[in-house]
Design a protein around this motif. Structure first.
Motif, PDB file in Angstrom:
ATOM      1  N   ARG A  13      17.723   1.877   1.773  1.00 38.53           N
ATOM      2  CA  ARG A  13      17.821   0.597   1.051  1.00 38.53           C
ATOM      3  C   ARG A  13      18.770  -0.373   1.748  1.00 38.53           C
ATOM      4  O   ARG A  13      18.405  -1.535   1.970  1.00 38.53           O
ATOM      5  CB  ARG A  13      18.237   0.821  -0.400  1.00 38.53           C
ATOM      6  CG  ARG A  13      18.353  -0.514  -1.170  1.00 38.53           C
ATOM      7  CD  ARG A  13      18.757  -0.318  -2.604  1.00 38.53           C
ATOM      8  NE  ARG A  13      17.645   0.247  -3.353  1.00 38.53           N
ATOM      9  CZ  ARG A  13      17.795   0.999  -4.436  1.00 38.53           C
ATOM     10  NH1 ARG A  13      18.991   1.296  -4.881  1.00 38.53           N
ATOM     11  NH2 ARG A  13      16.740   1.451  -5.076  1.00 38.53           N
ATOM     12  N   PHE A  16      16.985  -1.703   4.832  1.00 35.89           N
ATOM     13  CA  PHE A  16      15.927  -2.663   4.493  1.00 35.89           C
ATOM     14  C   PHE A  16      16.519  -4.001   4.048  1.00 35.89           C
ATOM     15  O   PHE A  16      15.883  -5.034   4.177  1.00 35.89           O
ATOM     16  CB  PHE A  16      15.012  -2.119   3.404  1.00 35.89           C
ATOM     17  CG  PHE A  16      14.126  -0.978   3.840  1.00 35.89           C
ATOM     18  CD1 PHE A  16      13.748  -0.813   5.159  1.00 35.89           C
ATOM     19  CD2 PHE A  16      13.668  -0.061   2.915  1.00 35.89           C
ATOM     20  CE1 PHE A  16      12.934   0.232   5.556  1.00 35.89           C
ATOM     21  CE2 PHE A  16      12.843   0.987   3.299  1.00 35.89           C
ATOM     22  CZ  PHE A  16      12.481   1.134   4.627  1.00 35.89           C
ATOM     23  N   GLN A  17      17.735  -3.962   3.530  1.00 34.27           N
ATOM     24  CA  GLN A  17      18.401  -5.202   3.113  1.00 34.27           C
ATOM     25  C   GLN A  17      19.146  -5.872   4.256  1.00 34.27           C
ATOM     26  O   GLN A  17      19.800  -6.884   4.070  1.00 34.27           O
ATOM     27  CB  GLN A  17      19.344  -4.914   1.939  1.00 34.27           C
ATOM     28  CG  GLN A  17      18.603  -4.504   0.689  1.00 34.27           C
ATOM     29  CD  GLN A  17      19.526  -4.038  -0.421  1.00 34.27           C
ATOM     30  OE1 GLN A  17      20.722  -3.816  -0.217  1.00 34.27           O
ATOM     31  NE2 GLN A  17      18.982  -3.894  -1.604  1.00 34.27           N
ATOM     32  N   ASN A  60      13.370  -4.451  10.822  1.00 32.57           N
ATOM     33  CA  ASN A  60      12.853  -4.797   9.500  1.00 32.57           C
ATOM     34  C   ASN A  60      11.716  -5.794   9.595  1.00 32.57           C
ATOM     35  O   ASN A  60      10.719  -5.672   8.869  1.00 32.57           O
ATOM     36  CB  ASN A  60      13.964  -5.354   8.603  1.00 32.57           C
ATOM     37  CG  ASN A  60      14.846  -4.274   8.025  1.00 32.57           C
ATOM     38  OD1 ASN A  60      14.487  -3.102   8.043  1.00 32.57           O
ATOM     39  ND2 ASN A  60      15.988  -4.662   7.522  1.00 32.57           N
ATOM     40  N   TYR A  63       8.767  -3.706  10.456  1.00 33.93           N
ATOM     41  CA  TYR A  63       8.330  -2.912   9.295  1.00 33.93           C
ATOM     42  C   TYR A  63       7.641  -3.791   8.252  1.00 33.93           C
ATOM     43  O   TYR A  63       6.578  -3.456   7.744  1.00 33.93           O
ATOM     44  CB  TYR A  63       9.514  -2.222   8.610  1.00 33.93           C
ATOM     45  CG  TYR A  63      10.085  -1.041   9.325  1.00 33.93           C
ATOM     46  CD1 TYR A  63       9.284  -0.029   9.824  1.00 33.93           C
ATOM     47  CD2 TYR A  63      11.461  -0.904   9.470  1.00 33.93           C
ATOM     48  CE1 TYR A  63       9.820   1.068  10.468  1.00 33.93           C
ATOM     49  CE2 TYR A  63      12.011   0.192  10.110  1.00 33.93           C
ATOM     50  CZ  TYR A  63      11.180   1.170  10.604  1.00 33.93           C
ATOM     51  OH  TYR A  63      11.717   2.259  11.232  1.00 33.93           O
ATOM     52  N   PHE A  64       8.277  -4.900   7.921  1.00 26.86           N
ATOM     53  CA  PHE A  64       7.741  -5.768   6.870  1.00 26.86           C
ATOM     54  C   PHE A  64       6.377  -6.326   7.265  1.00 26.86           C
ATOM     55  O   PHE A  64       5.457  -6.361   6.454  1.00 26.86           O
ATOM     56  CB  PHE A  64       8.703  -6.911   6.557  1.00 26.86           C
ATOM     57  CG  PHE A  64      10.056  -6.486   6.043  1.00 26.86           C
ATOM     58  CD1 PHE A  64      10.296  -5.194   5.582  1.00 26.86           C
ATOM     59  CD2 PHE A  64      11.110  -7.379   6.037  1.00 26.86           C
ATOM     60  CE1 PHE A  64      11.553  -4.808   5.111  1.00 26.86           C
ATOM     61  CE2 PHE A  64      12.359  -7.010   5.558  1.00 26.86           C
ATOM     62  CZ  PHE A  64      12.585  -5.730   5.103  1.00 26.86           C
ATOM     63  N   SER A 154       5.785   5.445   4.041  1.00 28.12           N
ATOM     64  CA  SER A 154       5.422   4.124   3.497  1.00 28.12           C
ATOM     65  C   SER A 154       4.943   4.245   2.050  1.00 28.12           C
ATOM     66  O   SER A 154       5.182   3.347   1.251  1.00 28.12           O
ATOM     67  CB  SER A 154       4.388   3.426   4.379  1.00 28.12           C
ATOM     68  OG  SER A 154       3.226   4.195   4.526  1.00 28.12           O
ATOM     69  N   GLU A 160      10.608   0.000  -2.066  1.00 27.30           N
ATOM     70  CA  GLU A 160      11.839  -0.472  -1.427  1.00 27.30           C
ATOM     71  C   GLU A 160      11.522  -1.552  -0.400  1.00 27.30           C
ATOM     72  O   GLU A 160      12.246  -2.546  -0.285  1.00 27.30           O
ATOM     73  CB  GLU A 160      12.589   0.691  -0.766  1.00 27.30           C
ATOM     74  CG  GLU A 160      13.184   1.662  -1.733  1.00 27.30           C
ATOM     75  CD  GLU A 160      14.231   1.048  -2.644  1.00 27.30           C
ATOM     76  OE1 GLU A 160      15.039   0.217  -2.175  1.00 27.30           O
ATOM     77  OE2 GLU A 160      14.272   1.417  -3.826  1.00 27.30           O
ATOM     78  N   LEU A 161      10.444  -1.344   0.364  1.00 26.02           N
ATOM     79  CA  LEU A 161      10.024  -2.378   1.315  1.00 26.02           C
ATOM     80  C   LEU A 161       9.664  -3.665   0.588  1.00 26.02           C
ATOM     81  O   LEU A 161      10.074  -4.757   0.982  1.00 26.02           O
ATOM     82  CB  LEU A 161       8.812  -1.896   2.129  1.00 26.02           C
ATOM     83  CG  LEU A 161       9.076  -0.978   3.300  1.00 26.02           C
ATOM     84  CD1 LEU A 161       7.762  -0.460   3.857  1.00 26.02           C
ATOM     85  CD2 LEU A 161       9.860  -1.674   4.377  1.00 26.02           C
ATOM     86  N   ALA A 164      12.723  -5.490  -0.597  1.00 27.53           N
ATOM     87  CA  ALA A 164      13.425  -6.107   0.524  1.00 27.53           C
ATOM     88  C   ALA A 164      12.693  -7.349   1.029  1.00 27.53           C
ATOM     89  O   ALA A 164      13.322  -8.355   1.375  1.00 27.53           O
ATOM     90  CB  ALA A 164      13.610  -5.104   1.657  1.00 27.53           C
TER      91      ALA A 164
END
Length: 168
Positions: A13, A16-17, A60, A63-64, A154, A160-161, A164
Motif C-alpha cells: 500500500r 502504491f501510494q 507505479n 503498474y497502473f 493483481s 489497492e491498485l 491508489a
C-alpha cells in the motif's frame, strides 16, 4: 491467508501510494513465521533494499497503466522506468499493446517480465531498476501462488491498485 494478505497490503500500500519503503528481498514461505494469535512475521533480513521515490513513481505508472490496459501510458511509463529515450515510443507501442492484452490478467511478475521482454525484443537496455523489480515481484507472486492457489497478485491487490489510481 488473512495474515499473508495483511502482509501484502501492509507492504505494498505505501508503495502504491508513492512512498519509498524498505522491502524484504527474500520473501518465501520458509522466511514467514506464524506467530501466536495468527499474526505473521518475517525472518532472514539478509536481503533488504529500498527503492527511491522516483523509481516507485515510475513503476507505479507502469503498474497502473497495465491495470487499466492503457498501452500508450504503459509505453510512456516503461520508457521512464527503464530510462529509455523517448524516441523509442513509436517502436515500442505495438509490442506493448500486444503484451498488455496477454499479461493484464496475470500477476505483477508477469507484468514486469513482459515489459522486460518487450525491451529485449527491441534490443533495448535500461536501468537496473527493472530487473530488481522483476525479482521482487517474482517473490511476491510466488507467495501469492503458495497461499492463494489460482489467484494472481493483481487479483489479490486489485482494490489497492484501484485506490491508489483514484488518489493519484
Amino acid at each position: 491467508q488473512t495474515s499473508v494478505m495483511t502482509l501484502f497490503v501492509g507492504s505494498l500500500r505505501p508503495v502504491f501510494q508513492g512512498m519509498s519503503a524498505p522491502f524484504h528481498g527474500d520473501r518465501h514461505p520458509a522466511n514467514i513465521v506464524v506467530l501466536p494469535g495468527g499474526d505473521i512475521g518475517l525472518i532472514d533480513f539478509g536481503l533488504m533494499g529500498q527503492y527511491g521515490e522516483k523509481v516507485i513513481r515510475a513503476a507505479n505508472s507502469l503498474y497502473f497503466a497495465i491495470h487499466l490496459r492503457n498501452a500508450e501510458k504503459a509505453t510512456q511509463a516503461l520508457l521512464r522506468f527503464a530510462e529509455i529515450p523517448r524516441k523509442y515510443y513509436d517502436e515500442l507501442l505495438p509490442s506493448m499493446e500486444a503484451y498488455i492484452e496477454e499479461a493484464a490478467d496475470g500477476g505483477f511478475a508477469e507484468w514486469m517480465q513482459g515489459a522486460a521482454r518487450v525491451m529485449l525484443k527491441h534490443k533495448l537496455s535500461g536501468s537496473v531498476a527493472l530487473p530488481l523489480m522483476v525479482k521482487f515481484v517474482l517473490l511476491v507472486d510466488g507467495l501469492a501462488h503458495e497461499f492463494f492457489p489460482g489467484r494472481s497478485t493483481s487479483d489479490l491487490l486489485g482494490s489497492e491498485l484501484e485506490a491508489a489510481i483514484v488518489t493519484r
